[in-house]
Enzyme design. Structure first.
Site, PDB file in Angstrom:
ATOM      1  N   PRO A  85       0.827  -1.211   0.000  1.00  0.00           N
ATOM      2  CA  PRO A  85       0.000   0.000   0.000  1.00  0.00           C
ATOM      3  C   PRO A  85       0.857   1.255   0.000  1.00  0.00           C
ATOM      4  O   PRO A  85       1.845   1.350   0.735  1.00  0.00           O
ATOM      5  CB  PRO A  85      -0.809  -0.131   1.297  1.00  0.00           C
ATOM      6  CG  PRO A  85      -0.883  -1.603   1.535  1.00  0.00           C
ATOM      7  CD  PRO A  85       0.423  -2.152   1.055  1.00  0.00           C
ATOM      8  N   CYS A  86       0.461   2.234  -0.820  1.00  0.00           N
ATOM      9  CA  CYS A  86       1.324   3.391  -1.034  1.00  0.00           C
ATOM     10  C   CYS A  86       0.847   4.655  -0.336  1.00  0.00           C
ATOM     11  O   CYS A  86       1.482   5.696  -0.445  1.00  0.00           O
ATOM     12  CB  CYS A  86       1.458   3.679  -2.530  1.00  0.00           C
ATOM     13  SG  CYS A  86      -0.076   4.285  -3.287  1.00  0.00           S
ATOM     14  N   GLN A  87      -0.277   4.590   0.378  1.00  0.00           N
ATOM     15  CA  GLN A  87      -0.859   5.835   0.881  1.00  0.00           C
ATOM     16  C   GLN A  87       0.110   6.642   1.740  1.00  0.00           C
ATOM     17  O   GLN A  87       0.154   7.881   1.661  1.00  0.00           O
ATOM     18  CB  GLN A  87      -2.131   5.538   1.685  1.00  0.00           C
ATOM     19  CG  GLN A  87      -3.307   5.099   0.838  1.00  0.00           C
ATOM     20  CD  GLN A  87      -3.329   3.601   0.596  1.00  0.00           C
ATOM     21  OE1 GLN A  87      -2.338   2.908   0.807  1.00  0.00           O
ATOM     22  NE2 GLN A  87      -4.468   3.097   0.170  1.00  0.00           N
ATOM     23  N   SER A  90       2.677   8.187  -0.682  1.00  0.00           N
ATOM     24  CA  SER A  90       2.196   8.918  -1.839  1.00  0.00           C
ATOM     25  C   SER A  90       2.192  10.417  -1.609  1.00  0.00           C
ATOM     26  O   SER A  90       1.937  10.911  -0.517  1.00  0.00           O
ATOM     27  CB  SER A  90       0.763   8.451  -2.182  1.00  0.00           C
ATOM     28  OG  SER A  90       0.210   9.234  -3.194  1.00  0.00           O
TER      29      SER A  90
END
Length: 436
Positions: A85-87, A90
């Site tokens: 997951p990149c949240q 990001s």
């Protein structure tokens, strides 16, 4: 090409393990390259899409699978892939992971050095950062688990992708994989990482990803994947809004990339297409412009704009909020349209008829790896070549999957639900029933 999941045992012949699998961007890529994959995904909505698409799946937490259910992964798996997951990394998120990059690099080194994992986990939990930041360590932990598990061979190849901010972490991964030191036990890889622009691989959107590819030493030299298109200049100095200004821009270089109109028109003409561009077509030409949901440089009043003759903005989970205008008059009167889920999927290079299912479908589309980029990266990692013309042609349409196969995959993925992530089945949803 055979339909996914059609074997008597859907897990027969699985070669690729996709961590954080989402709705299946890398799995779709693997399918069209002729490889079978299995994904681990905790979001139930994404799992519903995967089941409908015939993609073998474990509805589970990646860490739990590694710690307590590692033996359920087919021994035929010899490729590790995934996009954590990149949240937290990001630019669009809060960026806690970016602020902790240096600390996370040290955790990567500590894992390989052989330090007690319980102590590492304790230190990770003490960090005041998004818990998802620690998930970037999971691919390394899966590799170490494979190396240290009796009777299990090291993965032959590794493919990881994330937002550009994670490139320094992939660089540390690559350095350690090349060294074979510590818990790697002398297992060495040819490994490297790069920033890749999706439009340079034929994806009709601008999106930059940090990609790591590693192959066991002896599998041949490793080089940067070859691009097929020129980059799109996202800083082309335009502050104007509206179609009149937009369509005055010189489009002589449009063939340098795949435009939104070209991708959507190609999907429109396919048999039984889920895409209909007739609402934007005039005098035989598809023409529109898109105003982004996101502001430029953090200013919500400065919305970006793209022409139909240009690639799309990065497709995110908010893609359905982008406004599409046919004419300058429509823009001035605020008469706009939206991309459908199928159209958003095509801009991500999913097949036009990919069976998006469950809730939060726009988020599923935005979270996925563009399958076309996946085909280039996986193909390069596994046999050093780009996808063939025949494979690219096949990738336009997804094969139909029977209700029996969907029911079997849901049974493998969820079973009696007791092993699914806690609380993930509390919300009642209508599921597709198996054939009697």
């Amino acid at each position: 090409m055979s339909s996914p999941g059609t074997q008597i045992d859907p897990l027969d012949g699985v070669r690729i393990l996709d961590l954080f699998a989402g709705p299946g961007g890398l799995d779709v890529a693997a399918h069209f390259l002729g490889y079978k994959s299995i994904g681990i995904e905790w979001d139930r909505n994404a799992c519903e899409t995967r089941y409908a698409a015939g993609l073998p799946t474990f509805h589970a937490d990646v860490s739990v699978m590694r710690q307590t259910r590692f033996d359920e992964i087919p021994r035929s798996v010899d490729v590790l892939a995934g996009g954590p997951p990149c949240q937290s990394f990001s630019v669009a998120g809060h960026g806690a992971g970016r602020a902790a990059l240096h600390t996370v690099k040290e955790f990567i080194r500590r894992l390989v050095s052989g330090e007690d994992e319980a102590r590492i986990d304790e230190d990770l939990h003490s960090l005041n950062v998004d818990p998802r930041t620690a998930l970037v360590l999971e691919p390394l932990r899966w590799l170490l688990k494979a190396i240290e598990t009796e009777g299990h061979a090291p993965y032959r190849a590794i493919v990881l992708e994330q937002v550009p901010a994670v490139l320094p972490l992939w660089d540390v991964y690559a350095q350690l994989l090349r060294s074979g030191e510590g818990r790697l036990g002398g297992v060495k890889y040819e490994a490297d990482c790069w920033e890749l622009k999706t439009e340079q691989f034929g994806v009709p959107q601008t999106r930059t990803r940090a990609v790591l590819i590693a192959r066991l030493v002896g599998s041949g030299p490793l080089s940067r994947p070859s691009t097929t298109h020129r980059p799109f200049d996202v800083r082309r100095g335009r502050s104007r809004t509206g179609q009149t200004a937009a369509f005055s821009i010189d489009s002589r270089s449009a063939d340098s990339w795949v435009s939104m109109a070209k991708a959507l028109d190609a999907a429109d003409v396919l048999p039984g297409s889920s895409v209909d561009m007739s609402r934007f077509r005039s005098r035989g030409r598809t023409k529109f412009f898109v105003v982004s949901n996101y502001g430029s440089n953090g200013d919500p009043k400065k919305r970006g704009m793209r022409l139909s003759s240009e690639p799309a903005f990065t497709v995110t989970g908010k893609v359905s909020r982008n406004k599409i205008y046919r004419t300058q008059s429509d823009y001035e009167e605020n008469k706009f349209d939206r991309f459908t889920i199928a159209e958003s999927g095509v801009l991500q290079t999913f097949p036009h008829n990919f069976p998006w299912s469950g809730n939060d479908q726009a988020q599923q589309v935005g979270n996925a790896v563009p399958p076309l980029l996946g085909m280039h990266v996986l193909g390069h990692a596994l046999h050093g070549t780009a996808p063939s013309d025949a494979q690219l042609a096949d990738s336009a349409t997804w094969p139909e999957v029977s209700d029996d196969v969907i029911a079997r995959l849901r049974d493998i993925g969820c079973g009696d639900r007791t092993r699914c992530p806690e609380g993930s089945h509390k919300v009642s949803r209508t599921l597709r029933k198996p054939a009697p």
